[in-house]
Design a protein around this motif. Structure first.
Motif, short mmCIF file in Angstrom:
data_model
loop_
_atom_site.label_atom_id
_atom_site.label_comp_id
_atom_site.label_asym_id
_atom_site.label_seq_id
_atom_site.Cartn_x
_atom_site.Cartn_y
_atom_site.Cartn_z
N ILE A 41 0.87 -1.24 0.01
CA ILE A 41 -0.11 -0.18 0.02
C ILE A 41 0.87 1.38 0.05
O ILE A 41 0.66 2.19 -0.80
CB ILE A 41 -1.01 0.04 1.06
N THR A 45 0.96 4.13 -3.02
CA THR A 45 0.47 5.40 -2.75
C THR A 45 1.65 6.39 -3.42
O THR A 45 1.39 7.44 -3.94
CB THR A 45 0.21 5.55 -1.26
N LEU A 48 1.70 6.51 -6.94
CA LEU A 48 0.38 7.39 -7.31
C LEU A 48 0.74 9.00 -7.29
O LEU A 48 0.41 9.54 -8.13
CB LEU A 48 -0.79 6.89 -6.36
N TYR A 64 -3.35 4.02 -13.97
CA TYR A 64 -2.79 3.53 -12.59
C TYR A 64 -3.78 3.81 -11.51
O TYR A 64 -3.82 3.05 -10.82
CB TYR A 64 -1.62 4.74 -12.32
N ILE A 65 -4.76 4.68 -11.81
CA ILE A 65 -5.77 4.90 -10.60
C ILE A 65 -6.57 3.65 -10.57
O ILE A 65 -6.92 3.23 -9.47
CB ILE A 65 -6.69 6.15 -10.99
N VAL A 66 -7.15 3.28 -11.68
CA VAL A 66 -7.63 1.89 -11.70
C VAL A 66 -6.61 0.69 -11.03
O VAL A 66 -7.38 0.02 -10.38
CB VAL A 66 -8.13 1.33 -13.03
N SER A 67 -5.61 0.77 -11.50
CA SER A 67 -4.79 -0.31 -10.73
C SER A 67 -4.66 -0.16 -9.27
O SER A 67 -4.82 -1.10 -8.45
CB SER A 67 -3.37 -0.31 -11.43
N TYR A 68 -4.55 1.12 -9.01
CA TYR A 68 -4.48 1.40 -7.45
C TYR A 68 -5.58 1.14 -6.66
O TYR A 68 -5.55 0.39 -5.51
CB TYR A 68 -4.16 2.94 -7.26
N ILE A 69 -6.79 1.25 -7.24
CA ILE A 69 -8.16 0.79 -6.52
C ILE A 69 -8.19 -0.67 -6.43
O ILE A 69 -8.66 -1.08 -5.39
CB ILE A 69 -9.34 1.49 -7.31
N MET A 70 -7.57 -1.41 -7.39
CA MET A 70 -7.81 -2.61 -7.28
C MET A 70 -6.76 -3.41 -6.24
O MET A 70 -7.25 -4.32 -5.47
CB MET A 70 -7.36 -3.39 -8.63
N VAL A 72 -5.95 -1.62 -3.54
CA VAL A 72 -6.56 -1.21 -2.14
C VAL A 72 -7.64 -2.13 -1.93
O VAL A 72 -7.79 -2.60 -0.79
CB VAL A 72 -7.04 0.12 -2.18
N ILE A 73 -8.57 -2.68 -2.93
CA ILE A 73 -9.63 -3.62 -2.87
C ILE A 73 -8.99 -4.97 -2.22
O ILE A 73 -9.70 -5.40 -1.44
CB ILE A 73 -10.45 -3.73 -3.94
#
Length: 241
Positions: A41, A45, A48, A64-70, A72-73
């Motif tokens: 994480i 971050t 990002l 990258y935002i999409v990858s970051y959300i995945m 985090v999930i």
């Protein structure tokens, strides 16, 4: 040829990620895994922030935002399993979510069970006597059984006493007699409670390594059995009390 290599690489990467994800879920109680999650994480971050501060192309930023959300999930899912005391168990039919050892042990503590009063020296003598011919495992696991404390699956005791009539089979009636002598109130449990208790603290495997399970018939036969090999279990206990 190029597309075949890309396809093979994609499948290999998918398999490695799937294996890593299963490992994370199975070993959720490990501090090492918690450290890995924190590092992932933190690194994600920082990356990002780096992507947005240096004004990368918009499609890279959005991707990258999409990858970051995945990411985090996935990490949130792992923390959820930890907080709710759940874990994933893999069996031949696939993966299933089961309650953790802590929950199971609390359930046994509510059955009005307790170990016979033993001094530390008596506990050690009984462990030494039975671990020679009846079961294998470490003393710490034996203490968890006596105190009805949580016991991880990898540390469970292995009952190895052979059946007098079928030498290649585990003698499950001697195991029941052993627990009846060790745990006050064990003989008053219902059949399914006995089976759950044995499954939680013991591994049953025959001489060929095949897994075996306790059945209601084993319990019924044990209640009616007056054979001398069951009396031997009682004799060993009496010898050290």
């Amino acid at each position: 040829m190029f597309f075949e290599r890309v396809a093979i690489f994609t499948l290999q990467l998918r398999a490695k990620l799937a294996a890593f994800f299963k490992f994370m879920l199975q070993e959720i109680d490990s501090q090492f895994v918690h450290l890995i999650i924190t590092c992932i994480i933190s690194f994600a971050t920082l990356l990002l922030l780096y992507v947005w501060i240096l004004h990368f192309p918009l499609w890279i930023q959005l991707g990258y935002i999409v990858s970051y959300i995945m990411i985090v999930i996935i990490c949130a899912t792992i923390y959820y399993f930890h907080i709710t005391n759940k874990k994933v168990r893999i069996n031949p039919e696939g993966m299933e979510v089961v309650t953790s050892e802590n929950h199971e042990s609390r359930k046994f503590q509510q059955l009005n069970l307790k170990a016979i009063p033993l001094t530390p020296l008596q506990k050690k003598h009984i462990f030494d006597s039975f671990s020679t011919n009846y079961f294998s495992g470490n003393y710490k696991s034996f203490q968890c059984l006596i105190l009805l404390k949580p016991l991880s699956e990898k540390d469970r005791l292995e009952w190895k006493d052979a059946s007098p009539k079928r030498p290649k089979q585990v003698n499950r009636q001697t195991l029941l007699e052993f627990l009846s002598q060790l745990i006050i109130g064990f003989e008053n449990l219902e059949n399914h409670q006995m089976m759950e208790f044995v499954k939680y603290y013991f591994v049953l495997q025959n001489s060929e390594g095949a897994s075996q399970h306790l059945s209601s018939k084993n319990i019924s036969d044990w209640r009616m059995n007056k054979a001398s090999y069951l009396k031997e279990i009682s004799r060993i206990f009496q010898q050290h009390l």
